[in-house]
Scaffold this active site. Structure first.
Site, PDB file in Angstrom:
ATOM      1  CG  HIS A  14     -16.894   8.246   3.132  1.00 32.61           C
ATOM      2  ND1 HIS A  14     -16.311   8.719   1.983  1.00 32.61           N
ATOM      3  CD2 HIS A  14     -16.252   8.859   4.149  1.00 32.61           C
ATOM      4  CE1 HIS A  14     -15.374   9.586   2.310  1.00 32.61           C
ATOM      5  NE2 HIS A  14     -15.303   9.679   3.611  1.00 32.61           N
ATOM      6  N   GLY A  40       0.824  -1.199   0.000  1.00 34.72           N
ATOM      7  CA  GLY A  40       0.000   0.000   0.000  1.00 34.72           C
ATOM      8  C   GLY A  40       0.858   1.248   0.000  1.00 34.72           C
ATOM      9  NE  ARG A  65     -17.632  12.421   7.710  1.00 35.89           N
ATOM     10  CZ  ARG A  65     -16.436  12.239   7.208  1.00 35.89           C
ATOM     11  NH1 ARG A  65     -15.948  11.033   7.114  1.00 35.89           N
ATOM     12  NH2 ARG A  65     -15.733  13.258   6.791  1.00 35.89           N
ATOM     13  CG  LEU A 122      -7.040  12.630   5.431  1.00 33.56           C
ATOM     14  CD1 LEU A 122      -6.999  14.004   4.778  1.00 33.56           C
ATOM     15  CD2 LEU A 122      -6.706  11.557   4.397  1.00 33.56           C
ATOM     16  CG  HIS A 179     -19.572  11.266   3.816  1.00 31.58           C
ATOM     17  ND1 HIS A 179     -20.260  12.407   3.528  1.00 31.58           N
ATOM     18  CD2 HIS A 179     -18.358  11.653   4.278  1.00 31.58           C
ATOM     19  CE1 HIS A 179     -19.482  13.457   3.795  1.00 31.58           C
ATOM     20  NE2 HIS A 179     -18.325  13.013   4.256  1.00 31.58           N
ATOM     21  CB  ALA A 236      -1.457   3.944   6.286  1.00 27.76           C
TER      22      ALA A 236
END
Ligand SMILES: Cc1cc2nc3c(=O)[nH]c(=O)nc-3n(C[C@H](O)[C@H](O)[C@H](O)COP(=O)(O)OP(=O)(O)OC[C@H]3O[C@@H](n4cnc5c(N)ncnc54)[C@H](O)[C@@H]3O)c2cc1C
Ligand code: SF4
Ligand code: FES
Lengths: 251, 661
Positions: free
Chosen positions: B423, B50, B352, B463, B281, B54
């Site tokens: 989401h 990945g 949310r 994030l 979301h 991250a």
């Protein structure tokens, strides 16, 4: 109002990097104009699969104009006929009933075709690896507000930093130059105090790598900026040239 | 020997929660962990799968420290990982606005926002390192938004009453990822990271150590260009492959986002924690047709200035649905700003899960505003009056442009139409405090793990978590594991374990290719997505979940007997890639339903209709379900085993989430 349209698509098919490519034409009925361009290709691929034929290979991922993965020359324009968008943001309402749409891969020496509409853009990564960074390690950096940066400068750096690395600039350029891409990164970092320290070295390293990888020279035709989906400005190229001359001067 | 659950319970020792008061735990940990000296770092290889926030931040940081890193991603460049699409911002407890923010407050908001289903120690650490992230990004040249004085600007996000969100226009994820990508590029240039783009991990390789204990020692990956299956060794494996929202087919995730690496870990004994915690979301562009391939998010930041409403009168809603009336033509007094009405304290900035359910409630009652009746308005007319069109354009211009390109309507003139969409997945692979899974030598970071968000994630915190894991947590904690590995030599990929793992992958691919049925991969995936949305979506019931499990089992049969994959396995083959991912989505979908069925309470993103207050709010059952629900693989087509990690809140009082007053 969006309607259903019938279209023909003329698509570049190429089985592999070393194979001969050719155009193939497909007919599609009742394509809703509210569909995105890539959804139209999805529909075509579903049809090809149902006929046990090979679907068209093309790059895409975010489908919202930010990852830079989608490419495609559509009717002679990188990212299609609409302005300031990527191919994945293009919608079928930009086309009319009965139209024949031509779809080709990026054509540039430095971006060889992998299959059909997919190309290899790793050359852009290599340019970044040559110098597209600030040389800091994780940790041991000053507080984020230790250096004030005037808002207009930060905004200008942000505009340069909006480049998505899609490759449309080099694909649009008759010389196959990557100057817009390179200059966007050089500008972003040269504008900010954090990046200024290495600005000259960075410009030199990135330009040298670009030349080495077979990208052409910039002759200021401006085709790159005209086709850039993120409106990256030609002013960045001027700034790169200044940094570059500055670097040569220091040598 | 590694600690194992005792009688189906994960103890704090197994979770490796450090001793001491909350605010001292991370410092205590760092003071006493084992380190690897520079000469030995050079001898150790680490695989990082990945290149999102991250993965890229971890790969770059580990390489800077001296480890040899092998980094993998599906896309043609590490810069294109799905993190690039994050719009709104990233949280940090800097308190630059002097509005009373602190590490504790960010911790508290996150714990509360997660409906008290996250681990206290992890969340506190997250809040603690948040400030370093902003410093790091600025040093890399990330052009965050600034005020006229030259200092950094902030905005507000849902679930908080302070302004702690840093942003770069509507492209925060892009700028943060490009920062991490530049650090990664620097290490690739130096030869410390070997980058494998257009590669997909297809299995984990386990090798027993001298005590007979399994350790993660490598991966099997497919070169997506040539179709070749290849073997890679490392002393430790780090997985940062993102979330599994695409189980629903339609989601805001990128097309290649998937849950396959998570399932590979799960099948090798890593626990899958809280799979049912998925985030819907509230502000996405509504669905427009069956051919639709994905849903587009409109950033939560829009709720700073946009007001959400539906008509008060059913007859107005009917006209909107028929297209004979426009939102802007409905007078003020006939508009129901239902979030402001129900939640006066937080208004349009409720978390949310709360906002999404409120939209569903209105649409279920018939007040939806588009042709499908599945949309509400997000209106900027007040903001335009108050701030002027230019200021609104400056703040949200690119989002407005995105909306107009998709919907063909100008949001400056007529309110936007939005609807909830899947989401983010809070659930994921269980990790201990060191981000190590229940498999030795296997670490999991970013959205792929379950760690910090409990049952609901606050905006701008993914994030933060991805970069916290990659820059500031894993590079420390992985050393505690590797310190014991310095005498382990590099192993040959000719070992029988590698050969067997490769053969299993080849067999699976062969099996898929040979089905030669009638259905395309997407057609089956869409069917799965509809089941997920209808029964495992915003409102879940025991009956619905049982139906879902039955239907998913049928889909599994259909897939394995009737899918058609064109082309060959040993060449570029997108359909094969999609089929391999769908095979795992089917399993994840089932696991989500099983978990949702077992969790007889409502919390955060998991809403069981049987458990709600009289006014429709989520009703937790702390006495019964205050634990992490971990699922252990017991074999193909066998029911998984439930293992619990109790969440005993030592430092924070658990309250009913209240966003009303
Ligand atoms: C539209 C959108 C907007 C968002 N906005 C925000 C926001 O404003 N603020 C916020 O905090 N969060 C936001 N989020 C959430 C956040 O972006 C994600 O949770 C986060 O970026 C995930 O990062 P990651 O590094 O864990 O994974 P990702 O960024 O998803 O990266 C996954 C990586 O793994 C690779 N990969 C996956 N599987 C394999 C495999 N089998 N083999 C090899 N490689 C593999 C991929 O190629 C990729 O490189 C948003 C999410 C979306 C969808
Ligand atoms: S400068 Fe523009 S066209 Fe070139 S790579 Fe960047 S975004 Fe694409
Ligand atoms: S698919 Fe990401 S920019 Fe087009």
């Amino acid at each position: 109002m969006d309607q259903n349209i019938n279209i023909k698509v003329k698509v570049w098919r190429q089985a592999g990097p070393k194979e001969q490519g050719h155009f193939e034409t497909y007919e599609l009925q009742n394509i809703f104009q509210g569909a995105s361009f890539l959804e139209m290709i999805d529909i075509l691929n579903e049809k090809l699969i149902s006929e046990h034929k090979d679907p068209i290979a093309f790059d895409h991922d975010c489908r919202e104009g930010i990852c830079g993965m989608c490419s495609l020359y559509v009717n002679g324009h990188p990212h299609g006929p609409d302005q300031e968008i990527t191919t994945c943001q293009l919608h079928m309402r930009k086309f009319h009933d009965g139209e024949t749409i031509t779809i080709e891969p990026w054509r540039s020496r430095a971006f060889p075709v992998i299959k059909d509409l997919m190309v290899d853009r790793s050359a852009y990564d290599k340019i970044m690896q040559a110098g597209g960074f600030v040389s800091v390690n994780t940790g041991g950096v000053p507080d984020a507000n230790a250096i004030a940066i005037p808002k207009p400068v930060a905004d200008e750096a942000m505009d340069a930093a909006s480049c998505i690395g899609c490759g449309a600039c080099a694909a649009a350029c008759k010389n196959g130059s990557a100057m817009l891409f390179v200059s966007a990164k050089v500008s972003q970092l040269a504008l900010l105090p954090q990046g200024k320290i290495e600005a000259a070295r960075r410009a030199k390293a990135m330009v040298a790598k670009m030349d080495e990888l077979g990208f052409g020279n910039c002759t200021n035709t401006g085709a790159c900026a005209a086709e850039c989906p993120k409106s990256v400005s030609l002013a960045n190229i001027a700034r790169l040239n200044r940094e570059f001359i500055c670097a040569k001067f220091k040598d | 020997m590694a600690l194992q659950p005792q009688n189906g319970i994960i103890t704090p020792e197994m979770a490796k929660i450090p001793q001491g008061p909350l605010e001292k735990k991370w410092t205590n940990y760092k003071d006493h962990q084992k380190l690897v000296n520079p000469a030995n770092k050079r001898k150790l290889d680490i695989i990082v799968v990945g290149t999102g926030l991250a993965g890229a931040s971890a790969a770059a940081s580990l390489a800077e420290m001296g480890f040899n890193v092998l980094n993998f991603c599906i896309q043609d460049s590490p810069r294109r990982a799905h993190s690039i699409a994050a719009q709104g911002g990233i949280n940090a407890a800097k308190n630059y606005q002097n509005d009373g923010d602190s590490i504790y407050r960010l911790y508290y908001d996150t714990i509360k926002g997660g409906d008290y289903r996250a681990r206290e120690a992890n969340v506190y650490r997250l809040a603690e390192v948040s400030n370093s992230i902003i410093d790091q990004c600025v040093a890399q040249g990330v052009p965050f938004a600034r005020e006229y004085g030259g200092l950094l600007d902030n905005r507000s996000f849902g679930g908080a009453q302070v302004s702690r969100t840093f942003y770069a226009k509507g492209q925060t994820g892009q700028q943060l990822l490009l920062g991490a990508y530049s650090a990664l590029s620097r290490q690739i240039g130096k030869g410390k990271v070997k980058m494998y783009t257009r590669y997909e991990m297809l299995d984990l390789v386990m090798i027993k150590d001298e005590n007979g204990e399994d350790r993660a020692r490598g991966i099997i990956a497919r070169n997506l260009v040539t179709g070749r299956i290849e073997r890679f060794f490392a002393h430790a494996v780090v997985i940062g492959t993102g979330g599994y929202g695409n189980t629903f087919f339609l989601s805001t995730n990128a097309m290649a986002s998937n849950g396959s690496a998570a399932m590979q870990m799960y099948r090798h004994g890593a626990f899958f924690a809280n799979p049912c915690y998925a985030q819907i979301h509230p502000t996405c562009i509504p669905k427009h047709g069956d051919f639709q391939s994905k849903l587009t998010l409109m950033s939560e930041s829009l709720r700073n200035d946009g007001r959400i409403w539906v008509p008060k009168k059913l007859e107005d809603a009917k006209k909107l649905q028929a297209g004979t009336l426009k939102g802007r033509d409905i007078p003020e007094e006939d508009r129901d700003y239902y979030l402001e009405r129900r939640y006066p304290a937080f208004g349009n900035l409720v978390p949310r899960d709360v906002a999404s359910r409120a939209a569903k409630e209105r649409c279920d009652k018939g007040f939806g505003v588009n042709n499908t009746g599945l949309a509400v308005f997000l209106d900027f007319s007040d903001a335009i009056k108050r701030l002027g069109k230019d200021v609104v354009a400056q703040k949200y211009g690119n989002l407005f442009q995105m909306y107009e390109k998709i919907v063909d309507e100008n949001p400056y003139e007529n309110p936007m139409m939005i609807f909830p969409a899947i989401h983010y997945t809070m659930g994921g692979i269980w990790v201990d405090y060191e981000l190590q899974t229940s498999v030795k030598g296997l670490f999991c970071i970013g959205e792929a793990n379950f760690s910090d968000h409990g049952a609901n994630r606050l905006g701008a915190s993914a994030l933060m978590q991805g970069l916290a894991d990659g820059y500031f947590v894993l590079p420390y904690t992985i050393q505690n594991y590797l310190a014991d590995q310095i005498s382990v030599p590099r192993m040959s990929t000719d070992l029988p374990e590698f050969a067997a793992a490769e053969k299993a992958v080849q067999d699976k691919i062969q099996k898929l290719m040979s089905i030669q049925g009638k259905r395309s991969v997407d057609s089956i995936h869409k069917e799965l997505g509809l089941i997920m949305w209808d029964f495992v979506g915003m409102g879940r019931t025991a009956e619905g979940l049982k139906t879902a499990i039955k239907k998913i089992d049928e889909i599994k049969k259909e897939f394995w007997s009737n899918v058609f994959i064109p082309g060959k396995a040993d060449s570029l083959n997108n359909e094969l890639e999609k089929a391999l991912r769908l095979a795992d989505f089917i399993e994840i979908g089932r696991l989500m339903a099983v978990d949702a069925l077992h969790r007889e309470e409502s919390c955060g993103g998991h809403f069981r209709e049987e458990y709600q207050t009289p006014d429709g709010e989520a009703l937790r059952q702390d006495d019964k379900f205050s634990y992490v629900g971990c699922w252990k693989y017991t074999g193909e087509d066998k029911e998984p085993e439930l293992i619990k990690e109790p969440l005993d809140y030592e430092f924070t009082e658990r309250k009913t989430r209240n966003y009303k007053a």
